[in-house]
Design an enzyme around this catalytic site. Structure first.
Site, PDB file in Angstrom:
ATOM      1  N   HIS A  74       0.856  -1.192   0.000  1.00  0.00           N
ATOM      2  CA  HIS A  74       0.000   0.000   0.000  1.00  0.00           C
ATOM      3  C   HIS A  74       0.894   1.245   0.000  1.00  0.00           C
ATOM      4  CE1 HIS A  74      -2.830   2.924   1.730  1.00  0.00           C
ATOM      5  NE2 HIS A  74      -3.794   2.124   1.313  1.00  0.00           N
ATOM      6  N   ASP A 108       2.741  -4.683   8.029  1.00  0.00           N
ATOM      7  CA  ASP A 108       1.559  -3.860   7.824  1.00  0.00           C
ATOM      8  C   ASP A 108       0.370  -4.808   7.985  1.00  0.00           C
ATOM      9  OD1 ASP A 108      -0.656  -2.681   6.761  1.00  0.00           O
ATOM     10  OD2 ASP A 108       0.320  -1.918   4.961  1.00  0.00           O
ATOM     11  N   GLN A 167      -4.741  -5.274   6.618  1.00  0.00           N
ATOM     12  CA  GLN A 167      -5.731  -6.196   6.043  1.00  0.00           C
ATOM     13  C   GLN A 167      -5.756  -7.547   6.750  1.00  0.00           C
ATOM     14  OE1 GLN A 167      -7.928  -5.437   3.820  1.00  0.00           O
ATOM     15  NE2 GLN A 167      -7.117  -3.465   3.164  1.00  0.00           N
ATOM     16  N   LYS A 199     -10.863  -0.917  10.120  1.00  0.00           N
ATOM     17  CA  LYS A 199     -11.032  -2.098   9.270  1.00  0.00           C
ATOM     18  C   LYS A 199     -11.451  -3.304  10.107  1.00  0.00           C
ATOM     19  CE  LYS A 199      -7.471  -0.544   6.042  1.00  0.00           C
ATOM     20  NZ  LYS A 199      -8.110  -0.152   4.797  1.00  0.00           N
ATOM     21  N   CYS A 237      -4.516   1.813  -4.221  1.00  0.00           N
ATOM     22  CA  CYS A 237      -3.364   2.427  -3.534  1.00  0.00           C
ATOM     23  C   CYS A 237      -2.075   1.627  -3.669  1.00  0.00           C
ATOM     24  CB  CYS A 237      -3.655   2.655  -2.049  1.00  0.00           C
ATOM     25  SG  CYS A 237      -4.795   3.975  -1.769  1.00  0.00           S
TER      26      CYS A 237
HETATM   27  C1  PLP Z   1      -2.450  -2.953   3.314  1.00  0.00           C
HETATM   28  C2  PLP Z   1      -2.818  -1.577   3.790  1.00  0.00           C
HETATM   29  N1  PLP Z   1      -1.900  -0.822   4.407  1.00  0.00           N
HETATM   30  C3  PLP Z   1      -2.176   0.403   4.872  1.00  0.00           C
HETATM   31  C4  PLP Z   1      -3.418   0.954   4.722  1.00  0.00           C
HETATM   32  C5  PLP Z   1      -3.681   2.314   5.252  1.00  0.00           C
HETATM   33  O1  PLP Z   1      -4.590   2.260   6.305  1.00  0.00           O
HETATM   34  P1  PLP Z   1      -5.188   3.600   6.951  1.00  0.00           P
HETATM   35  O2  PLP Z   1      -5.778   4.365   5.793  1.00  0.00           O
HETATM   36  O3  PLP Z   1      -6.217   3.116   7.898  1.00  0.00           O
HETATM   37  O4  PLP Z   1      -4.078   4.334   7.570  1.00  0.00           O
HETATM   38  C6  PLP Z   1      -4.426   0.224   4.072  1.00  0.00           C
HETATM   39  C7  PLP Z   1      -5.761   0.793   3.853  1.00  0.00           C
HETATM   40  O5  PLP Z   1      -6.479   0.426   2.968  1.00  0.00           O
HETATM   41  C8  PLP Z   1      -4.116  -1.078   3.602  1.00  0.00           C
HETATM   42  O6  PLP Z   1      -5.019  -1.823   2.994  1.00  0.00           O
END
Ligand code: PLP
Length: 396
Positions: free
Chosen positions: A112, A188, A191, A214, A352
């Protein structure tokens, strides 16, 4: 499962965009209103009953999170505004001081933006090299991690489950191998933590980042987990109230220890308290039950979707509840807009992960991301719409 707990599901909505954010059970929403209606004082500031109640609730959530991910100590749990904030704090608070010129950071092209852009910035500041673990059929294998590691590799920063193709990475094996080579690992968990049991001690992960929104919780609240000895070496990147014990006119100052060192300013207190309720909810339901249910629903969804004319499914075998697909001749966003007419929410675009297009060979896809409240009936309805022989004429 448990559909009656979600007000939005009573509004004839089919919600397949849980990778973006989950729905919130009424209990969580009520808990947040209760805070605002009945005890909305600040945390860690007052000596009166209302404020003490906030402190108790606030720290209760920290303990719930600690138990939920099996951290050793509550002080290893830092409240942030979400995964993005957590990753930035880890990268600029710890790795900015730890890494030296020419050190290498290992990522993948399916990360991401939040796990790539902070590294780009830091790499430019410190002259570091960013390398990508080659993907095998869009997935990360331990073999490819081994191949990508060099004597300069100092950190691997990857998602446990990606938001694009939902592949579940062999994290435990990667961490074990990385540690044997003195490489730190950041996970990270945006998900993953919501969908299956995460045990930071069993994984032996160094840092973990995830977001409450999430996993049934409110937006604007997230977690930075780090091993105590690493957090003790992190430098705050935000300074202000709540993180200092004292300071003088001549710039002498004493900062607090973790966790408050990294929690400057008034946090999203309602969010923290609401998050506690969402963790209780997930605990009651059982994380194993959630992941088993999702797995079987995903299997069913794949079976059904495979029957749709001209469909290309990019991640049939990935183990998460994420299904990424296109229908030949239909632009992904057009399909999402069309499904919206039937109150079906899916995600379309690059999710993203903008550099994955090199491996995927395509820029935009449709994504369905399931959670425990989705059903076979919802998938049947989606199938019926996608299987319409006139679909292309209706869209184009
Ligand atoms: C794999 C992953 N990392 C990071 C993020 C960023 O999360 P946040 O927008 O809650 O900071 C997301 C959000 O979709 C994600 O799917």
């Amino acid at each position: 499962m448990n559909r009656e707990d979600f007000e939005l599901l009573k509004k004839n909505i089919i919600y397949f965009d849980n990778g973006a954010t989950s729905l919130k059970p009424k209990k969580v929403v009520d808990t947040i209103s209760d805070y605002y209606n009945n005890y909305s004082a600040n945390a860690h500031r007052g000596d009166y009953d209302l404020s003490l109640k906030v402190d108790t609730k606030f720290e209760e959530t920290r303990n719930l999170v600690k138990e939920f991910i099996n951290a050793k100590k509550a002080k290893e749990i830092i409240f942030t505004s979400g995964t993005t904030d957590s990753l930035n704090k880890i990268i600029f608070g710890y790795f900015k001081n730890y890494l030296k010129e020419n050190d290498e950071i290992l990522l993948t092209k399916s990360e991401h933006a939040s796990n790539i852009l902070p590294w780009f910035e830091l790499a430019e500041q410190l002259n570091l090299n960013i390398k990508y673990i080659p993907l095998d059929n869009l997935e990360v294998t331990l073999e490819n991690v081994k191949k990508a590691i060099t004597p300069y590799t100092k950190v691997i920063s990857i998602a446990h489950i990606t938001n694009v193709v939902g592949d579940v990475r062999p994290i435990k094996e990667i961490i074990k191998y990385a540690h044997e080579h003195n490489i730190l690992v950041i996970i990270d968990g945006a998900q993953s933590v919501a969908h299956h049991k995460t045990d930071v001690q069993d994984l032996d992960v160094d840092f973990l980042a995830f977001s409450a929104h999430k996993m049934l919780g409110p937006t604007g609240i997230g977690i930075l987990y780090g091993k105590e000895q690493l957090l003790n070496n992190i430098k705050p990147i935000i300074f202000g109230g709540g993180m200092n014990a004292s300071f003088q006119f001549d710039k002498t100052r004493i900062y607090n220890d973790i966790p408050s060192l990294l929690e400057a300013g008034t946090l999203n207190i309602a969010g923290v308290i609401g998050f506690g309720e969402s963790i209780k909810y997930l605990n009651n339901l059982g994380m194993d039950k959630i992941s088993e249910y999702e797995k079987s629903l995903k299997k069913y969804a794949i079976e059904q979707l495979k029957k749709v004319n001209d469909i290309i499914i990019y991640n049939e075998n990935s183990e998460s509840g994420i299904i990424t697909f296109n229908i030949k001749g239909i632009f992904s966003q057009d399909l999402a807009i069309y499904l919206n007419k039937y109150n079906i929410c899916i995600r379309a675009g690059n999710h993203c992960a903008k550099i994955l297009k090199d491996d995927l060979g395509i820029k935009n896809t449709c994504r369905i991301s399931l959670y425990f409240y989705n059903t076979k009936e919802e998938i049947d309805y989606l199938f019926e719409i996608l299987n319409n022989p006139n679909l292309k004429n209706e869209i184009i």
